[in-house]
Every structure is written in structure tokens, then in C-alpha cells.
Design a protein around this motif. Structure first.
Motif, PDB file in Angstrom:
ATOM      1  N   GLY A  80       0.825  -1.205   0.000  1.00  0.00           N
ATOM      2  CA  GLY A  80       0.000   0.000   0.000  1.00  0.00           C
ATOM      3  C   GLY A  80       0.855   1.249   0.000  1.00  0.00           C
ATOM      4  N   THR A  81       2.008   1.193   0.670  1.00  0.00           N
ATOM      5  CA  THR A  81       3.076   2.151   0.410  1.00  0.00           C
ATOM      6  C   THR A  81       4.283   1.360  -0.061  1.00  0.00           C
ATOM      7  OG1 THR A  81       4.644   3.742   1.273  1.00  0.00           O
ATOM      8  CG2 THR A  81       3.807   2.162   2.855  1.00  0.00           C
ATOM      9  N   ASN A 115      -5.266  -4.548   2.574  1.00  0.00           N
ATOM     10  CA  ASN A 115      -6.688  -4.655   2.898  1.00  0.00           C
ATOM     11  C   ASN A 115      -7.211  -6.035   2.505  1.00  0.00           C
ATOM     12  OD1 ASN A 115      -9.383  -4.079   3.340  1.00  0.00           O
ATOM     13  ND2 ASN A 115      -9.601  -2.724   1.569  1.00  0.00           N
ATOM     14  N   HIS A 131      -3.408  -1.001  11.100  1.00  0.00           N
ATOM     15  CA  HIS A 131      -2.887   0.362  11.031  1.00  0.00           C
ATOM     16  C   HIS A 131      -3.240   0.880   9.645  1.00  0.00           C
ATOM     17  CE1 HIS A 131       0.965   3.075  11.333  1.00  0.00           C
ATOM     18  NE2 HIS A 131      -0.127   3.746  11.609  1.00  0.00           N
ATOM     19  N   THR A 179     -10.686 -10.550 -13.298  1.00  0.00           N
ATOM     20  CA  THR A 179     -11.030  -9.442 -12.397  1.00  0.00           C
ATOM     21  C   THR A 179      -9.963  -8.365 -12.551  1.00  0.00           C
ATOM     22  OG1 THR A 179      -9.812 -10.445 -10.579  1.00  0.00           O
ATOM     23  CG2 THR A 179     -12.124 -11.045 -10.768  1.00  0.00           C
ATOM     24  N   PRO A 213      -7.836  -4.834 -13.037  1.00  0.00           N
ATOM     25  CA  PRO A 213      -7.851  -3.530 -12.364  1.00  0.00           C
ATOM     26  C   PRO A 213      -8.632  -2.466 -13.141  1.00  0.00           C
ATOM     27  CG  PRO A 213      -5.665  -4.449 -12.265  1.00  0.00           C
ATOM     28  CD  PRO A 213      -6.470  -5.341 -13.180  1.00  0.00           C
TER      29      PRO A 213
HETATM   30  N1  LIG Z   1      -9.863  -9.367  -7.826  1.00  0.00           N
HETATM   31  C1  LIG Z   1      -8.606  -8.924  -7.790  1.00  0.00           C
HETATM   32  N2  LIG Z   1      -7.970  -8.849  -6.614  1.00  0.00           N
HETATM   33  C2  LIG Z   1      -6.699  -8.409  -6.571  1.00  0.00           C
HETATM   34  C3  LIG Z   1      -6.013  -8.011  -7.754  1.00  0.00           C
HETATM   35  C4  LIG Z   1      -6.722  -8.091  -8.990  1.00  0.00           C
HETATM   36  O1  LIG Z   1      -6.189  -7.774 -10.076  1.00  0.00           O
HETATM   37  N3  LIG Z   1      -8.012  -8.562  -8.967  1.00  0.00           N
HETATM   38  N4  LIG Z   1      -4.725  -7.560  -7.679  1.00  0.00           N
HETATM   39  C5  LIG Z   1      -3.909  -8.048  -6.574  1.00  0.00           C
HETATM   40  C6  LIG Z   1      -2.649  -7.295  -6.470  1.00  0.00           C
HETATM   41  S1  LIG Z   1      -1.650  -7.288  -7.831  1.00  0.00           S
HETATM   42  C7  LIG Z   1      -2.249  -6.687  -5.349  1.00  0.00           C
HETATM   43  S2  LIG Z   1      -0.691  -5.986  -5.291  1.00  0.00           S
HETATM   44  C8  LIG Z   1      -3.128  -6.650  -4.144  1.00  0.00           C
HETATM   45  C9  LIG Z   1      -3.001  -5.318  -3.437  1.00  0.00           C
HETATM   46  O2  LIG Z   1      -3.928  -5.160  -2.435  1.00  0.00           O
HETATM   47  P1  LIG Z   1      -3.628  -4.187  -1.173  1.00  0.00           P
HETATM   48  O3  LIG Z   1      -2.335  -4.572  -0.580  1.00  0.00           O
HETATM   49  O4  LIG Z   1      -4.777  -4.196  -0.258  1.00  0.00           O
HETATM   50  O5  LIG Z   1      -3.473  -2.827  -1.936  1.00  0.00           O
HETATM   51  P2  LIG Z   1      -3.542  -1.313  -1.825  1.00  0.00           P
HETATM   52  O6  LIG Z   1      -4.921  -0.888  -2.155  1.00  0.00           O
HETATM   53  O7  LIG Z   1      -2.445  -0.822  -2.681  1.00  0.00           O
HETATM   54  O8  LIG Z   1      -3.164  -0.897  -0.329  1.00  0.00           O
HETATM   55  C10 LIG Z   1      -3.909  -1.267   0.787  1.00  0.00           C
HETATM   56  C11 LIG Z   1      -3.985  -0.276   1.904  1.00  0.00           C
HETATM   57  O9  LIG Z   1      -2.743   0.315   2.275  1.00  0.00           O
HETATM   58  C12 LIG Z   1      -3.063   1.504   2.978  1.00  0.00           C
HETATM   59  N5  LIG Z   1      -1.846   2.321   3.124  1.00  0.00           N
HETATM   60  C13 LIG Z   1      -1.238   3.048   2.163  1.00  0.00           C
HETATM   61  N6  LIG Z   1      -0.133   3.659   2.660  1.00  0.00           N
HETATM   62  C14 LIG Z   1      -0.021   3.295   3.953  1.00  0.00           C
HETATM   63  C15 LIG Z   1       0.926   3.606   4.990  1.00  0.00           C
HETATM   64  O10 LIG Z   1       1.899   4.341   4.816  1.00  0.00           O
HETATM   65  N7  LIG Z   1       0.702   3.021   6.200  1.00  0.00           N
HETATM   66  C16 LIG Z   1      -0.347   2.207   6.450  1.00  0.00           C
HETATM   67  N8  LIG Z   1      -0.440   1.669   7.656  1.00  0.00           N
HETATM   68  N9  LIG Z   1      -1.254   1.919   5.483  1.00  0.00           N
HETATM   69  C17 LIG Z   1      -1.103   2.449   4.264  1.00  0.00           C
HETATM   70  C18 LIG Z   1      -4.147   2.114   2.125  1.00  0.00           C
HETATM   71  O11 LIG Z   1      -4.955   2.999   2.840  1.00  0.00           O
HETATM   72  C19 LIG Z   1      -4.898   0.878   1.611  1.00  0.00           C
HETATM   73  O12 LIG Z   1      -6.108   0.666   2.305  1.00  0.00           O
HETATM   74  O13 LIG Z   1      -4.480  -6.871  -4.541  1.00  0.00           O
HETATM   75  C20 LIG Z   1      -4.652  -8.072  -5.222  1.00  0.00           C
HETATM   76  N10 LIG Z   1      -6.066  -8.346  -5.373  1.00  0.00           N
END
Ligand SMILES: Nc1nc2c(c(=O)[nH]1)N[C@H]1C(S)=C(S)[C@@H](COP(=O)(O)OP(=O)(O)OC[C@H]3O[C@@H](n4cnc5c(=O)[nH]c(N)nc54)[C@H](O)[C@@H]3O)O[C@H]1N2
Ligand SMILES: Nc1nc2c(c(=O)[nH]1)N[C@H]1C(S)=C(S)[C@@H](COP(=O)(O)OP(=O)(O)OC[C@H]3O[C@@H](n4cnc5c(=O)[nH]c(N)nc54)[C@H](O)[C@@H]3O)O[C@H]1N2
Ligand code: SF4
Ligand SMILES: [Mo]
Length: 695
Positions: free
Chosen positions: A116-117, A391, A416, A582, A584
Motif C-alpha cells: 500500500g506504500t 486490505n 494500522h 477481475t 484492475p
Molecule cells: N480481484 C482482484 N484482486 C486483486 C487483484 C486483482 O487484479 N483482482 N490484484 C492483486 C494485487 S496485484 C495486489 S498488489 C493486491 C493489493 O492489495 P492491497 O495490498 O490491499 O493494496 P492497496 O490498495 O495498494 O493498499 C492497501 C492499503 O494500504 C493503505 N496504506 C497506504 N499507505 C499506507 C501507509 O503508509 N501506512 C499504512 N499503515 N497503510 C497504508 C491504504 O490505505 C490501503 O487501504 O491486490 C490483489 N487483489
């Protein structure tokens, strides 16, 4: 009243995107963020950022940001919290973690994070706590788990020609990446090649997305069939004398073996598998065979299939058969991870690692939390989690199981976060997090070659603290006494750069970014590929590909050793006649930005794209409610008729909040978490489903 003072300050986009854009941010009165621009004087970003980050003020000054620590008061997931002090919140966390450790062993605590970061200190620092406490280690598979081994299989490491060379190419092949939506800067360099050199753009995807709309040659194939396409292309190259034999003899492991193997993989064979016309396959092969400076930009999307690693490898092989790697503007590129030589020794506390500590697979969080002994690797149950920058209740595959796991009353979770995400809503303790303009960190491009620094520009709102502060404070309370928990983010960044052999932080702060692209010969593997024999490998011994830390999983034993169509995907059946991807969406970034008004307005509502003929067969009209079901569950959303897919293929774009669906079940209800060969990962675009009209 005085007019506001606007000062432009440098920064870096921290989101999980290969572009890692250099930013030029308007800071208003030293307190608020205005418009965000792409830095003009950084030649990869070249003044361009995506629309969602240009409007970052909407996100950073969002009224729903978390501002104070919270403690759950109602039942799990009911969303009832009370405000508590940081001291009280951290005390509860330490008490619960220590209780889990005492009763079930340290491995019952599982710190869980993702990108997420992409800031190195804020993202990876959590591992220092994990290792110091001997908690269960984290194996990040969700994103790169298939793509990276697939690329390493051929070239030996994750690197390649300078991505800016796309502008010097005569043909750019965007293979399984919707770059217009997911990494817009690629299109800047493609546009230059087209304008200045009349370069051709080929796009290989499974639907006519915004990137394919721009293509000179658009190949819209069936999901999970890229290996077949690559094989037929190489068959034609050998057949028609378009293979570069001097290159093959010098730089590859077994070109004659490959040629013989491909004799039966002709365009008629591939047409039946891919659903493409023979003429389309022939045209593509002729183009890349005749155009030496062809740049194959290989994306993540086509790797998110159960045969994704094999397909990634097969696509990278095409550049070896044409010899494109030799030329400026030619070769295959996926990501630049290896050029930075990151050593995370201090940042991640490598000295603390006990190799006997179990490693748990990120993508299998549902199975892990619901007690699957195989997913738990024979160890204790997970009783406590600390989650940063991800998330999972929304983004992880097999959502039904993930939710069941997070709903356990005996699981203690601390999340967090910046917002009350679906995951935060399931937590026992929620801690408010800073955003990137509120703290210091260093970044590196996946899709480019800059190391970058972004400093704190404004004060955080409320009581937000950054990830590093939380990790260090918890370490203290958990009894870890080590100087690496007393360093500042800048000090850690400085050490991280030094250990990695990168330029010092002071230089980075002064220049904002530093180019670390290796020289032309190294980038094009002209002195050999990264395998010990210096060859590009057509043959792959999959378990020996240097990637992954839990060993081979899934159906790895049946993986082909040469490029092929590996029939491991979730093929359609009579009960599940469709294949769903699914993909992006443009205005969300994973689950991020699905809270900002302009992104929501642009994306409107979750929907599924369906071919008009399929829709007619199902009695579904444009805008109707539809139900989709996979072996994992069912969701409801609107149907949208769309003729830019092959029949039998469905696309649902974007990770919407689960609450945007009428039943509160998000798209990952349909996706599977079975570990994908060779080393685990999630096949997000590889789902067999049925579809029904729902009145
Ligand atoms: N159906 C489906 N699902 C998928 C995908 C898809 O193509 N289709 N793609 C997949 C892929 S490639 C990935 S990488 C994952 C990613 O999924 P996630 O890891 O959930 O991705 P993000 O939405 O980038 O980031 C999640 C959270 O990080 C928080 N965040 C950002 N910066 C910070 C920080 O500095 N500190 C803290 N504590 N929190 C922070 C944000 O508020 C956000 O809620 O999802 C996957 N899921
Ligand atoms: N706007 C936006 N930008 C993003 C993200 C986002 O969610 N939204 N996510 C970020 C993250 S974490 C990542 S990892 C990257 C991913 O970015 P990309 O590398 O672009 O990967 P995807 O977006 O998963 O998929 C790209 C395309 O591949 C297609 N595809 C699916 N299956 C196949 C197949 O079998 N063959 C072929 N040829 N194509 C297929 C998908 O439909 C999609 O159009 O983007 C990052 N940038
Ligand atoms: S294109 Fe990617 S890196 Fe650039 S601003 Fe948008 S999300 Fe950030
Ligand atoms: Mo990702």
C-alpha cells in the motif's frame, strides 16, 4: 485576507504501481496539498501522472480519514469502536501479542503487510519486528508470485533493457498489461516511439481495454493461452527463417531443441487454443521477426493465471528467438527489481532471523485463519495479527474464507490504516496512519530505474503516526531492546542505501532521484544472461528457479520444461461455462482510491462485461442485474454488454468496496486461493463461473 501561498515541492508517488512517479506537489500555506503534478525534469515520469494522484488532495484531506486510535466495543466486524489513547491502544496490543506467544508460541503472531506504500522504511520495517520476535514470517505472493519466477526462468533475474528505450523502439508489444490504466507512463514513451519513429504498437490482452484501443495490432485472445501464442510465433520465426541463429547459438541454452519442440506448435494449433485467427498470429510473428528493435513490455496481468509463470517465460523467449535483446529499443522487460541490489539487512533485522521460524503465504490468509493445517504448515493457529498497508478482507482471493477467518472472536487483529477499510472494520484495535506527504521515505521504480526520496511536506492530521513509529513503539513494549528500533526513518534509509551499495541519502535528498540503470551491455545481457552458464534458458527446471522461500507448491511437477500451452487453467465446464478475469480499473488502485469521490464517480458501480451474444443466450440485457457463481461463492452486479471480448469470457474491473455490492460480497468471493505453481500466488484472472440473470 491574504492570498494563499503555494509552494511547489518534490515528492514520489508511494502507491503500488510500477511507475513510482516523481511528483511536483503544490503545498498551500505549508498545511494543505493542492494539485499534484508529474515532475517534468525526471525523464521517466516526464511530467505525467495518473488522474487519481493528480487529485490527491481529495484523498489526503478526505473527511473519512482515521484520526485517532480506536478499540472495538461491539461484536467483531460490527463497526462499533471507541476512541482510546495511543498508550492504551499499544498496551492492549502488547498484552494480546504476549498472551498469544505465551499460550501458543511466538509463531501464533503473524504480522501481515503489503505494498500500500512502496516506501522502503514504511513498508518493510515491519519485518524487523517479526524477525526480532520470531513471529511467523510473511511470504508475499499476491502480486509478483507468478510473474517473477516466469521471467527469471529465462533471463535469470528480474531486469532488462532501460525502460526509456521504449521511445527508441520500432515496435512495442504491450503483453498482458493495461498500461493506460495501470502504468500510464509507459504510454508516454510509446507515444514518442510512434511519433518520432513511426513505431508499431501491439497489444495482447483478453479484452478491448483502453490500451488495446490504441493498438496498431490488437490480439484479443482467450485468458490463459499466451503460452500457445508465444509458441506459434516462435514456430513461425523458425519456419520462415526469421530466427536469429547467430544470436541463438551464442546466447541461448538449446535453440535446436526448442525448434524441434515447436514443430508441432503451429498457428493452426495455437488458433484453436487462443481463439485468434491464424492470420493474426502470422501477422504478429512477421512483424516481430522483421522488426529487430522490438520491445516486449511484459505485464503482470497475463501471469495471473494458473499457468501464468509458464506463459511469462514463453513470452520472454520470443525476444531471444528474434535476437531483439541485442538492440537498443529491443528485448523483453518486466520489472527492474534486480538492478537496485537491495540488501535489507538492518531495515528487516536479518540478524534476528531464525530459519526454523515458519513462513506463511499471504495469498492463503483465508485458509490460514480458518485453520487449514497445510496452510499453517503444521504449526500453531494464528491468534494475533498486525496489519499495515493492505486490505486483505477486500483484496485477497477466496473472500468468503478470508472473512470467516477475520470474524473469529479468538483472533486479535490490529490494523494500522488511513481509512476504515473492510479489514480495519474487522479489527480489535485500529491505529491511524500517516500518508506519504506526512513522512519521510525512499522509493525505487519497478518500471524505471530511479531511486527516489520523498520528504514530509505537511503535518499529519489528528493523531496519525507513521508505520515506523508504530513498529518501534511496539518493539519497546514487547521487550525488544535493539538500537535498530531507535533510528529515525532517515537514518534507516541511509543505512539501507549504504548496505545496498546505492548513493548516499544526502545525494538523494539533494537531487530527489538518482538513475541507477546499468550500462547498455549489462542491461541487454550482452555479456551473458544471469544464469551461471550465461545463457538465456528455454529449458526450465522450475523448482530450481531462484525465487520463493517456501519451496515448490501446487501442480509444479507437471510444469513443462520448454515453452508450451500448459493446460492448468480453470477451464470452463458445463456447470461453469464462462471464464472471468477481475482486471484492475483505471480510477482505483487495488482497493485504494475506492473512497475518493471523483474515482467513484468515474467508475460508477461494479459491473461485468459480457459479450452480446452470450448475453442474448442468457436473456440478459444491458444494465440487468446478474449473479455470478464460481466454486467459491456468488456475487451480484450489473451486466454490461461489450463486444470487445471473445465469447465465453467475462471481465469485472476494479476492486470495489464489498459494500458496493448488493449482498456485501466483493469480487474476490469468486477468486481462488489454491497455491499456484511453481511457488504460490493468486490466479486472479483465472476463474470459471456461471452467470444468471437476476431480476
Ligand atoms: N480481484 C482482484 N484482486 C486483486 C487483484 C486483482 O487484479 N483482482 N490484484 C492483486 C494485487 S496485484 C495486489 S498488489 C493486491 C493489493 O492489495 P492491497 O495490498 O490491499 O493494496 P492497496 O490498495 O495498494 O493498499 C492497501 C492499503 O494500504 C493503505 N496504506 C497506504 N499507505 C499506507 C501507509 O503508509 N501506512 C499504512 N499503515 N497503510 C497504508 C491504504 O490505505 C490501503 O487501504 O491486490 C490483489 N487483489
Ligand atoms: N489504475 C490502476 N493502476 C494499477 C493498479 C490498479 O488496480 N489500478 N494496480 C497496481 C498493481 S498492484 C499492479 S501489480 C499493476 C498491474 O498492472 P498490469 O501489469 O497492467 O496487470 P493487470 O492490470 O492485472 O492486467 C493487465 C491486463 O492483463 C489482462 N489479462 C488477464 N488475463 C490475461 C491473459 O491470460 N492473457 C493476456 N494477454 N492478458 C490477460 C487483464 O485483463 C488486463 O487488461 O498495476 C498497478 N497499477
Ligand atoms: S501512474 Fe502510478 S506511480 Fe504514477 S502517480 Fe499514478 S499511481 Fe502513482
Ligand atoms: Mo500488484
Amino acid at each position: 485576507m491574504n492570498a494563499p501561498t503555494i509552494v511547489r515541492k518534490p515528492s514520489v508517488c508511494p502507491h503500488d504501481c510500477p511507475s513510482a512517479c516523481a511528483l511536483d506537489v503544490e503545498v498551500i500555506d505549508g498545511q494543505r496539498i493542492g494539485r499534484v503534478h508529474g515532475a517534468r525534469d525526471q525523464d521517466y515520469t516526464a511530467g505525467v501522472v495518473c488522474a487519481k494522484v493528480a487529485r490527491y488532495s481529495e484523498r489526503i484531506h478526505h473527511p473519512d480519514r482515521l484520526l485517532h486510535p480506536l478499540r472495538r466495543v461491539g461484536p467483531k466486524g460490527a463497526g462499533q469502536f471507541e476512541r482510546v489513547s495511543w498508550d492504551d491502544a499499544l498496551a492492549v496490543v502488547a498484552e494480546k501479542f504476549n498472551a498469544a506467544e505465551r499460550d501458543f508460541g511466538a509463531e501464533s503472531v503473524w504480522p501481515y503487510f503489503y505494498a500500500g506504500t512502496m516506501g522502503r522504511v514504511m513498508r518493510d520495517g515491519i519485518n524487523r519486528l517479526t524477525h526480532a520476535k520470531k513471529y511467523s514470517r510473511f511470504y508475499g505472493t499476491i502480486c509478483v508470485g507468478l510473474a517473477w519466477p516466469g521471467f527469471i526462468a529465462g533471463a535469470g533475474k528480474i531486469a532488462g533493457p532501460d525502460p526509456r528505450e521504449m521511445a527508441k523502439s520500432d515496435c512495442v508489444v504491450l503483453w498482458g498489461t493495461n498500461a493506460v490504466a495501470t502504468q500510464v507512463n509507459v504510454m508516454t514513451h510509446v507515444a514518442r516511439a510512434r511519433k518520432e519513429r513511426g513505431a508499431k504498437l501491439v497489444v495482447i490482452d483478453i479484452y478491448r481495454n483502453a490500451t488495446m484501443e490504441q493498438a496498431d495490432l490488437a490480439l484479443c485472445l482467450r485468458p490463459g493461452t499466451d503460452g500457445a501464442l508465444a509458441c506459434a510465433v516462435m514456430h513461425i520465426l523458425f519456419r520462415d527463417g526469421l530466427a536469429d541463429w547467430p544470436y541463438l547459438e551464442k546466447y541461448t541454452d538449446d535453440p535446436h531443441g526448442l525448434e524441434a519442440h515447436l514443430r508441432t506448435r503451429d498457428p493452426v494449433w495455437a488458433a484453436a487454443i487462443t481463439g485468434l485467427e491464424v492470420a493474426e498470429i502470422e501477422a504478429f510473428a512477421r512483424l516481430v521477426g522483421a522488426t529487430k528493435k522490438t520491445f516486449f513490455r511484459l505485464g503482470y496481468g497475463f501471469s495471473r493465471q494458473r499457468n501464468g509463470a509458464v506463459n511469462m517465460h514463453a513470452a520472454s523467449c520470443v525476444a531471444a528467438v528474434t535476437g531483439a535483446w541485442q538492440y537498443e529499443g529491443g528485448g523483453a522487460f518486466h520489472n527492474n527489481a534486480a538492478i537496485f541490489h537491495w540488501k535489507q539487512t538492518t531495515l528487516e533485522g536479518h540478524a534476528f532471523i531464525d530459519p526454523a521460524t515458519r513462513v506463511l503465504d499471504q495469498s492463503r490468509v483465508g485458509a490460514i485463519l480458518t485453520g487449514d493445517p497445510d496452510a499453517l504448515r503444521g504449526g500453531p493457529p494464528v491468534k494475533a495479527m498486525l496489519i499495515q498497508n493492505t486490505n486483505p478482507v477486500s483484496v485477497a482471493p477466496d473472500q468468503t474464507r478470508v472473512r470467516r477467518g477475520f470474524a473469529r472472536e479468538d483472533l486479535f487483529t490490529v490494523v494500522h490504516e488511513q481509512f476504515m477499510t473492510e479489514t480495519a472494520a474487522m479489527a480489535d484495535i485500529v491505529l491511524p496512519a500517516t500518508m506519504f506527504m506526512e513522512h519521510d521515505d525512499i522509493y525505487a521504480g519497478g518500471g524505471h530505474q530511479y531511486v527516489e526520496f520523498a520528504g514530509k511536506l505537511i503535518e499529519p492530521p489528528g493523531e496519525c503516526r507513521n508505520n515506523h513509529q508504530v513498529i518501534c513503539a511496539l518493539a519497546k513494549r514487547l521487550g525488544v531492546d535493539h538500537p535498530s528500533f531507535d533510528l529515525s526513518p532517515r537514518e534507516l534509509a541511509e543505512i539501507n542505501l549504504r548496505e545496498s551499495g546505492l548513493p548516499p541519502l544526502a545525494d538523494l535528498i539533494e537531487k530527489n532521484w538518482i538513475d541507477v540503470q546499468p550500462d547498455f551491455r549489462a542491461s541487454h545481457f550482452l555479456d551473458g544472461f544471469a544464469w551461471p552458464d550465461g545463457k538465456f534458458h528455454f529449458h526450465v527446471d522450475w523448482p530450481r528457479v531462484p525465487y520463493g522461500n517456501i519451496g515448490p507448491v501446487g501442480a509444479w511437477r507437471s510444469m513443462p520444461d520448454l515453452p508450451d500451452h500448459w493446460n492448468a487453467i480453470e477451464a470452463a465446464t458445463a456447470d461453469y461455462p464462462f471464464r472471468l478475469a477481475t482486471s484492475p480499473s483505471r480510477s482505483f488502485l487495488n482497493s485504494t482510491f475506492n473512497e475518493t469521490p471523483s474515482s467513484l464517480a468515474r467508475e460508477k458501480a461494479p459491473c461485468v462485461l459480457v459479450h452480446p451474444d452470450d448475453a442474448a443466450d442468457l436473456g440478459v440485457a444491458d444494465g440487468d442485474w446478474a449473479t455470478l457463481g464460481s466454486p467459491r461463492g456468488e456475487i451480484r452486479l450489473r451486466a454490461k454488454l461489450f463486444d470487445g471480448v471473445q465469447r465465453g469470457v467475462l471481465i469485472s474491473e476494479g476492486i470495489w468496496p464489498n459494500a458496493a455490492f448488493p449482498d456485501g460480497k466483493g469480487v474476490n468471493t469468486l477468486t481462488g486461493a489454491d497455491p499456484v505453481a511453481p511457488f504460490g500466488g493468486a490466479a486472479f484472472h483465472d476463474n470459471r463461473v456461471w452467470m444468471k440473470r437476476k431480476s
